[in-house]
Design a protein around this motif. Sequence first.
Motif, PDB file in Angstrom:
ATOM      1  N   ASP A 185       0.695  -1.293  -0.063  1.00  0.00           N
ATOM      2  CA  ASP A 185      -0.229  -0.204  -0.110  1.00  0.00           C
ATOM      3  C   ASP A 185       0.953   1.113   0.062  1.00  0.00           C
ATOM      4  O   ASP A 185       2.031   1.212   0.622  1.00  0.00           O
ATOM      5  N   ASN A 190      -0.078   5.050   0.762  1.00  0.00           N
ATOM      6  CA  ASN A 190      -0.182   6.122   1.560  1.00  0.00           C
ATOM      7  C   ASN A 190      -0.426   5.625   3.250  1.00  0.00           C
ATOM      8  O   ASN A 190      -1.277   4.642   3.333  1.00  0.00           O
ATOM      9  N   GLY A 191       0.397   5.968   3.925  1.00  0.00           N
ATOM     10  CA  GLY A 191       0.434   5.638   5.501  1.00  0.00           C
ATOM     11  C   GLY A 191       1.382   4.310   5.394  1.00  0.00           C
ATOM     12  O   GLY A 191       1.931   4.298   6.757  1.00  0.00           O
ATOM     13  N   THR A 192       1.421   3.532   4.508  1.00  0.00           N
ATOM     14  CA  THR A 192       2.302   2.239   4.499  1.00  0.00           C
ATOM     15  C   THR A 192       3.747   2.716   4.399  1.00  0.00           C
ATOM     16  O   THR A 192       4.816   2.293   5.102  1.00  0.00           O
ATOM     17  N   ASP A 247      -1.683  -0.346   5.912  1.00  0.00           N
ATOM     18  CA  ASP A 247      -1.807   0.144   7.432  1.00  0.00           C
ATOM     19  C   ASP A 247      -3.071   0.359   7.901  1.00  0.00           C
ATOM     20  O   ASP A 247      -3.479   1.126   8.776  1.00  0.00           O
ATOM     21  N   THR A 248      -4.251  -0.147   6.957  1.00  0.00           N
ATOM     22  CA  THR A 248      -5.564   0.009   7.446  1.00  0.00           C
ATOM     23  C   THR A 248      -6.357  -1.421   7.492  1.00  0.00           C
ATOM     24  O   THR A 248      -5.922  -2.372   6.627  1.00  0.00           O
ATOM     25  N   ASP A 254      -7.085  -2.629   3.993  1.00  0.00           N
ATOM     26  CA  ASP A 254      -5.939  -3.271   3.159  1.00  0.00           C
ATOM     27  C   ASP A 254      -6.053  -4.868   3.435  1.00  0.00           C
ATOM     28  O   ASP A 254      -5.863  -5.705   2.610  1.00  0.00           O
TER      29      ASP A 254
HETATM   30 MG   LIG Z   1      -2.699   3.180   3.425  1.00  0.00          MG
END
Ligand SMILES: [Mg+2]
Length: 218
Positions: free
Chosen positions: A11, A13-15, A167-168, A171
């Motif tokens: 992933d 964004n955020g990962t 990160d979610t 995912d």
């Molecule tokens: Mg993400």
Amino acid sequence: MLSNYKHIIWDWNGTLLNDVGLCVDIVNNILVKKNLNPLSIIEYKNIFTFPIRNYYERAGFDFSQYTFEEVGLEWMYEYERRRLECMLHSGVTETLMLLKENRIGQSILSAYPHNTLLEIIAHFSLNDFFTHIVGLDNIYATSKVELGKALMKKISNGNGKVLLVGDTEHDCEVAEEIGTDCVLIADGHQSKQKLLACNVPVFDSLLEFSSRLNNSGL
Ligand SMILES: [Mg+2]
């Protein structure tokens, strides 16, 4: 052995991209303009979810006063304007390099629009690590699941184990739908407590994930 996996789907964004601070700052500017209380990062990570509308409602937006689309558009405009303020998470390049050196294939599967995804990955000079970079294209697909299924055909044709790193909770749902294993990293958009409920391995940071690969394999 570093990993039993033949391919890792990341992933974005955020990962790999550390954009949580920017996302909180942007939403807080909009909240304050509407006389609502800003969120701390901890509060944000506890309420962030998909669909985004649910997260906005938890943040306090009142869609009887203005529309979800209005808030969403303002957020997206600001995110696009400021996206290059973000940095990668610590250890991203080293982790991608480690996997590449060990001949483990890597791709990106993101809900971010495809063209802007390509631009930002080029900005960080990461293109060479990935065999496929897949973002949302509203003309051809409406969800990460559909794109993920198409990606799986390209990268493995069902051969070899594939791991999705995100990160979610979403995912994890995508991984289940497209038939990969999943690990989650609690350094992105959702709290560790939420991620633990997914019943897959959860790491505190990308560095922790990377050192696990290096030391005992995965
Ligand atoms: Mg993400």
